[in-house]
Design an enzyme around this catalytic site. Structure first.
Site, PDB file in Angstrom:
ATOM      1  CB  SER A 211      -0.084  -2.206  -0.826  1.00 43.39           C
ATOM      2  OG  SER A 211       0.444  -1.279   0.091  1.00 43.39           O
ATOM      3  CD  GLU A 345       6.922  -5.940   0.325  1.00 43.74           C
ATOM      4  OE1 GLU A 345       6.430  -4.819   0.063  1.00 43.74           O
ATOM      5  OE2 GLU A 345       6.395  -7.012  -0.003  1.00 43.74           O
ATOM      6  CG  HIS A 458       5.172  -2.159  -1.167  1.00 49.74           C
ATOM      7  ND1 HIS A 458       4.584  -3.181  -0.477  1.00 49.74           N
ATOM      8  CD2 HIS A 458       4.199  -1.229  -1.362  1.00 49.74           C
ATOM      9  CE1 HIS A 458       3.309  -2.887  -0.242  1.00 49.74           C
ATOM     10  NE2 HIS A 458       3.061  -1.713  -0.783  1.00 49.74           N
TER      11      HIS A 458
END
Length: 554
Positions: A211, A345, A458
């Site tokens: 991330s 995600e 995600h």
């Protein structure tokens, strides 16, 4: 070293962590005493926690680039948790952590012994995620080293300044911006100076992160200040190109800080004086109030106090041109890169911004949520194209908001990951591209957020690479174990050889080929492994056109 046996119980992570000895290592700043422990598979390794890699950025050092740490006398205790960096805890609605937070941990399966040889081990340096606003790298219950050290690599993890403390930019030497990224460079310099004392090879360092950590890795690829400090880069679901990972108008959010707005302060000197003298907890609360005032934003997530392009000045910038320009020109570190994303995600939206997800589900107006500048003459055409690519695509999971999940998956994460991968490959950088699609008991963020939808959210791949107290370690299926073994093998192969699949074997029966020009192929990691095309042709072309200025105001 003296014997020092401690047994610590934990219901999920370690059934038994046994501290057996207290090893001492001498680094450039002084001596450290860590502890020895074992993995559940009985692999011995050594832990050193809370090692300072910079001076505490407090007082007059607030908002400045990091400075080297002060040396110490005697033996420093490196067996305890350190402070995490100051941040707002969204669950408890309080500020946690401290400004004095620039510390790192080292986990190594081997310490050089006097008079004994030994090969230098590959080093993996982990950059934590959290939108440049949240998280930490030093809490072992969140980012445990077991899977990696079992493969004879050294793990280094660290903290960096977050939010307004890490990314305030006033275009001046005493608040230049990107302090959090400069902390990352400082940590990598520490690794170069000291990792050999822990059995590591300073000439074989891999940076990896998920991330915002993945975006950070890409920023490190772009910054001349990080050249030569690492030799391989691995990015999970992050890119410097993503709308939330950079702010081109920092002054706008600064002017929304309540104390600045209420006192009508416009002079930079006065703004800096105010922000530098606020207690750090008040400063962070004020910054969160400014972000909360931003109601009209595009995309699914928003942070604001994030990296920025620094203006020319009397200091060394971390970044002085836009990421897209640097990537397009090939002005990047010439090192191998692995980059990947999770198939869904956008499931993150169910936990972080359900109201935004619901709005798109109800009105299906994609342009209202698209974080790209679009010329008025292109809007009708682009809206129609977005509806074709997303709302008219075939359903895979039978969910009524599936198209909205796919849309936010792309605009918040996959688009930037994909386009940056293509630009790197175009510059003849070895790039290996993967998609994580597996849904099992180690999917990290789905477990953390309590999400029941199918697919990989995600950050879910992280649970197959590092241990976490919220995930099981042994009550998992055989397929969970196989996928975990595959991910660990890919990551540690890359750290060792610069290729995630250097050869075919029982764990990795398919090789991940180097990324070539679009349309791209990626290694899909599910219950089975397979090379496959990236997305549909229409979706792939749309994502590239969003970044190349096709729809931008002329």
């Amino acid at each position: 070293a003296t014997n020092n046996v401690v047994i610590r119980l934990s219901s999920c992570l370690f059934s038994q962590t046994i501290r057996m000895t207290s090893p001492i290592v001498e680094i450039s700043d002084g001596k450290l005493q860590g502890y020895e422990t074992k993995t559940l598979n009985n692999k011995r390794y050594y832990v050193f926690q809370g090692i300072p890699f910079a001076k505490p950025p407090t007082g007059e050092l607030r908002f400045l680039a990091p400075e080297p740490p002060e040396p110490w006398e005697g033996i420093r205790d490196a067996t305890k948790n350190c402070n995490i960096c100051a941040q707002f805890d969204r669950t408890a609605q309080v500020v946690i952590g401290d400004e004095d937070c620039l510390y790192l941990n080292v986990y190594t399966p081997e310490i050089p012994r006097e008079g004994k040889g030994g090969g230098a081990l590959p080093v993996m340096v982990f950059v934590h995620g959290g939108g440049f606003m949240y998280g930490d790298g030093t809490d072992t219950t969140k980012h445990g080293p077991e899977y990696l050290v079992e493969q004879d690599v050294i793990l280094v993890s660290f903290n960096y300044r977050l939010g307004i403390l890490g990314f305030l930019s006033l275009d001046r030497k005493d608040a230049p911006g990107n302090m959090g990224l400069k902390d990352q460079v400082q940590a990598l310099k520490w690794v170069q100076r000291n990792i050999s004392q822990f059995g590591g090879d300073p000439g074989n360092v891999t940076v990896f992160g998920v991330s915002a950590g993945g975006a950070s890795v890409e920023y490190l690829l772009l910054s001349p200040t990080a050249r030569g400090l690492f030799h391989k880069a691995l990015k999970q679901s992050g890119s410097s190109l993503l709308h939330w990972a950079h702010n081109d108008n920092m002054r706008d959010i600064i002017m929304k800080i309540p104390q600045v707005k209420e006192n009508n302060i416009t002079d930079d000197e006065q703004v800096l004086h105010l922000l530098k003298n606020l207690p750090y907890k008040d400063l962070i609360k004020a910054s969160m109030a400014a972000i909360a005032a931003e109601t009209d934003f595009k995309g699914g997530i928003l942070f604001r106090f994030v990296p920025t392009v620094e203006k020319p000045g009397d200091w060394e910038p971390f970044l002085d041109r836009s990421p897209y320009e640097l990537l397009s020109r090939g002005e990047v570190a010439r090192v191998p890169v692995v980059t990947g994303f999770c198939s869904r995600e956008g499931l993150l939206m169910r936990g972080s911004s359900p109201h935004v997800l619901e709005k798109l589900k109800q009105n299906k107006k994609f342009l209202d949520h698209l974080p790209f500048a679009v010329d008025d003459t292109q809007k009708a055409t682009l809206e129609a194209e977005l509806k074709t690519v997303y709302s008219e695509s075939e359903s895979r999971y039978g969910e009524d908001d599936e198209y909205a999940i796919d849309f936010f998956s792309d605009v918040d994460f996959i688009s930037g990951v994909y386009v940056s991968a293509l630009l790197l490959a175009k510059s003849d950088i070895p790039v290996y591209f993967y998609e994580f699609a597996y849904d099992g008991k180690l999917n990290y963020l789905k477990t953390k957020l309590g999400l029941k939808s199918p697919g990989a959210c995600h950050g879910d791949d992280g649970g197959y690479v590092m241990t976490s107290a919220i995930l099981p370690i042994d009550n998992i299926s055989d397929t969970d174990k196989l996928v975990r073994d595959r991910m660990v093998a890919m990551f540690t192969n890359f750290a060792k050889y610069g290729d995630p699949t250097p050869s075919e074997d029982s764990v990795l029966p398919v090789r991940c080929t180097r990324l070539a020009a679009a349309p791209a192929q990626c290694l899909r990691v599910d219950a089975d492994l397979a090379m496959r095309p990236f997305g549909t042709p229409a979706r792939e072309q749309l994502l590239r056109r969003l970044y190349d200025g096709h729809y931008a105001p002329k």
